[in-house]
Design an enzyme around this catalytic site. Structure first.
Site, short mmCIF file in Angstrom:
data_model
loop_
_atom_site.label_atom_id
_atom_site.label_comp_id
_atom_site.label_asym_id
_atom_site.label_seq_id
_atom_site.Cartn_x
_atom_site.Cartn_y
_atom_site.Cartn_z
N GLY A 95 6.71 33.85 -18.43
CA GLY A 95 5.66 32.71 -18.46
C GLY A 95 4.49 33.16 -17.56
N GLY A 131 -1.47 35.41 -8.81
CA GLY A 131 -1.97 34.44 -9.34
C GLY A 131 -3.27 34.39 -9.81
CG ASP A 257 4.85 39.24 -22.72
OD1 ASP A 257 5.21 40.20 -23.33
OD2 ASP A 257 3.76 39.15 -21.82
P1 AMP Z 1 -0.15 40.40 -19.38
O1 AMP Z 1 0.11 41.78 -18.86
O2 AMP Z 1 -1.29 39.86 -18.65
O3 AMP Z 1 0.16 39.83 -20.50
O4 AMP Z 1 0.94 39.58 -18.22
C1 AMP Z 1 2.31 39.71 -18.30
C2 AMP Z 1 3.01 38.97 -17.37
O5 AMP Z 1 2.63 39.17 -16.01
C3 AMP Z 1 2.91 37.21 -17.46
O6 AMP Z 1 3.97 36.65 -17.27
C4 AMP Z 1 1.58 36.97 -16.42
O7 AMP Z 1 1.54 35.77 -16.14
C5 AMP Z 1 2.04 37.92 -15.28
N1 AMP Z 1 1.00 38.26 -14.42
C6 AMP Z 1 0.27 39.24 -14.54
N2 AMP Z 1 -0.79 39.25 -13.66
C7 AMP Z 1 -0.25 38.43 -12.73
C8 AMP Z 1 -0.82 38.31 -11.54
N3 AMP Z 1 -2.01 38.58 -10.93
N4 AMP Z 1 -0.23 37.18 -10.71
C9 AMP Z 1 0.88 36.44 -11.40
N5 AMP Z 1 1.44 36.94 -12.42
C10 AMP Z 1 0.77 37.80 -12.88
MG MG Z 2 0.37 38.16 -21.48
#
Ligand code: AMP
Ligand code: MG
Length: 496
Positions: A95, A131, A257
């Protein structure tokens, strides 16, 4: 979470189809208050396509909307729930940990676009994350996604990057930012995996119906609409991955995802463009096994589509034994579709869309071995992929002098050139598909480092080059050149 005011600007209004159709996948949430929003970059042409007034977007209220602190009328900001296979391992609940879907707006093309925020604060999906997002990575997504768009590769777009005035802790303390992202939708393979894992057939069906309405309305007319949806996604992804490969793009983190239902490229984290042609190239620091190496991308895409098929199985047929062969047919067609798109694209890059010297049925027999041999030569010579194809236009015009200097030992290339030129390559057509300017890693890093320090000039210059990639212009030579030797092995870091 602090109070969020209501937009006084009556012209911006967003719809909330996703939130209303799929409440199980949409958690209403608010963006964190940005203490001091400052605009770093605004995409005025994109704003115009969305009928958003650039002057208003630059105003204090406009900036507050771009970071999610001013919610336009009709909007219900939500964190989207999805699951995903990350490097092969399944996470049932990922998510939006640091992102929000603000709502949807109509685009000039008549279709809806999501307005989405990345770096807008923790949500209930944040797990250990803060976040937040730092200025550098959000500028990277902006520049690379806009370069992809200019190259004609389906992609999410970037409307703006706004510095929040908040500090983000990574290896060092960095300025924080929110990227305002625009996409056909944020439906992912992982959205379907999430719905499937909820074990709620009605929800899965509602999600598929939403995807059909939004992206593939023709599927609704098919005998088996859900199978038609799957076929359409397979086709869109085959075309997309062929474009990545033809342009030397490495996504870097092709988790399920991060694979869209629309066929748009999404989530520019540890991504980069290939320089020396080498299929084993990996840029992501976390991809130690090379799962998402350049040359693996077609295979990984098919693997991800198999996960989508698994999620959709109950919709294909109520009897699982009959559903599986139904799913296998489009899945097995993926390599063929991908190869056809890639081969056609490679012919365009070589200026050989028609071979006047040959009857049509001989075309492939002649072109295919030529392509295979060329890639072997490029790999053996460690030749810069982008410079080579652009330079080959010169050879089509009769001057191979420049392009041959890219090869450490040009004799085999000379022999290849002779055979290729006999086929009558079209130099003008080549210049329309072989870019001069791509967002090269060293230039992206330079622009990000300066942007982090508050100097946006290098980013603006880079954008100028890569948003008109085929149009060679004086004064931009350094944007066409590979990284200097001392740039070293490039690594990008995701999760930043
Ligand atoms: P991504 O690698 O950007 O596709 O992210 C993979 C997952 O990690 C997703 O659920 C993102 O929302 C979560 N995510 C990545 N970076 C952060 C962060 N700094 N804080 C919270 N969630 C994160
Ligand atoms: Mg992503």
């Amino acid at each position: 979470m602090e109070s969020v005011s209501v937009a006084p600007q009556p012209t911006v209004s967003l719809s909330d189809h996703f939130a209303r159709d799929l409440p199980e996948l949409a958690l209403p949430w608010k963006a964190e208050e940005a203490p001091d929003p400052q605009l770093l970059v605004l995409n005025e042409p994109l704003a115009a396509e969305l009928d958003l007034d650039p002057a208003w977007l630059r105003s204090p209220d406009g900036l507050r909307m771009l970071v999610g602190n001013l919610v336009p009328s009709g909007a219900t900001p939500v964190a989207q729930a999805y699951a995903g296979h990350q490097f092969g391992g399944f996470s049932p609940r990922l998510g939006d940990g640091r992102a929000l879907l603000l709502g949807e707006v109509p685009h000039a093309d008549g279709h809806l676009r999501d307005i989405h925020l990345k770096g807008s604060g923790r949500t209930p999906f944040a797990r250990a994350g803060d976040g937040l997002a730092a200025v550098g990575p959000m500028l990277r997504e902006y520049v690379v996604s806009e370069a992809m768009e200019a190259l004609g590769i389906p992609t999410t777009r970037s409307l703006a990057v706004v510095a929040t005035g908040q500090t983000v802790r990574r290896d060092t303390l960095l300025p924080g930012a929110v990227l305002t992202r625009v996409a056909g939708s944020h439906l992912r393979v992982g959205s379907f995996q999430y719905a499937r894992a909820m074990d709620d057939p009605a929800l899965l069906r509602r999600l598929a119906d939403h995807a059909i309405r939004r992206h593939y309305p023709d599927a609704a007319q098919a005998g088996n609409p859900y199978l038609a949806l799957f076929e359409a996604v397979v086709g869109a992804q085959a075309a997309l991955i062929a474009q990545w490969m033809l342009n030397g793009f490495i996504h870097g983190v092709m988790n399920t995802d991060n694979m869209t239902i629309s066929g748009e490229t999404i989530d520019y984290g540890p991504c980069a463009f290939l320089e020396a042609f080498e299929p084993a190239t990996v840029y992501s620091s976390i991809d130690s096994g090379g799962r998402y190496a350049y040359g693996n991308q077609p295979v990984v895409a098919q693997w991800n589509l198999a996960r989508l098929a698994e999620a959709l199985l109950p919709l294909f047929h109520e009897d699982q034994d009959q559903a599986i062969p139904l799913a296998m047919e489009p899945l097995d067609a993926f390599p063929r579709q991908y190869s056809a798109a890639w081969s056609a694209g490679m012919r365009r890059k070589l200026g050989l869309t028609r071979l006047p010297s040959l009857p049509d049925n001989l075309d492939d027999d002649v072109a295919q071995p030529l392509v295979d041999e060329l890639l072997t030569l490029l790999q053996a010579g460690g030749v810069d992929y982008t410079s080579f194809f652009r330079g080959l236009g010169g050879a089509a015009r009769g001057d191979a002098g420049v392009v041959r200097t890219l090869f450490p030992e040009p004799s085999a290339f000379d022999a290849w050139t002779e055979r290729w030129r006999l086929l009558g390559p079209d130099a003008e057509a080549m210049d329309r598909v072989n870019p001069v300017y791509i967002p090269r890693n060293h230039l992206v890093e330079e622009a990000l480092a300066a942007g982090t320090e508050g100097d946006l000039h290098p980013l603006e210059r880079l954008l100028e080059a890569v948003t008109r990639p085929y149009d060679e212009r004086p004064g931009l030579q350094r944007y066409a050149a590979p990284a200097p030797e001392d740039f070293g092995t490039y690594r990008t870091y995701c999760g930043t």
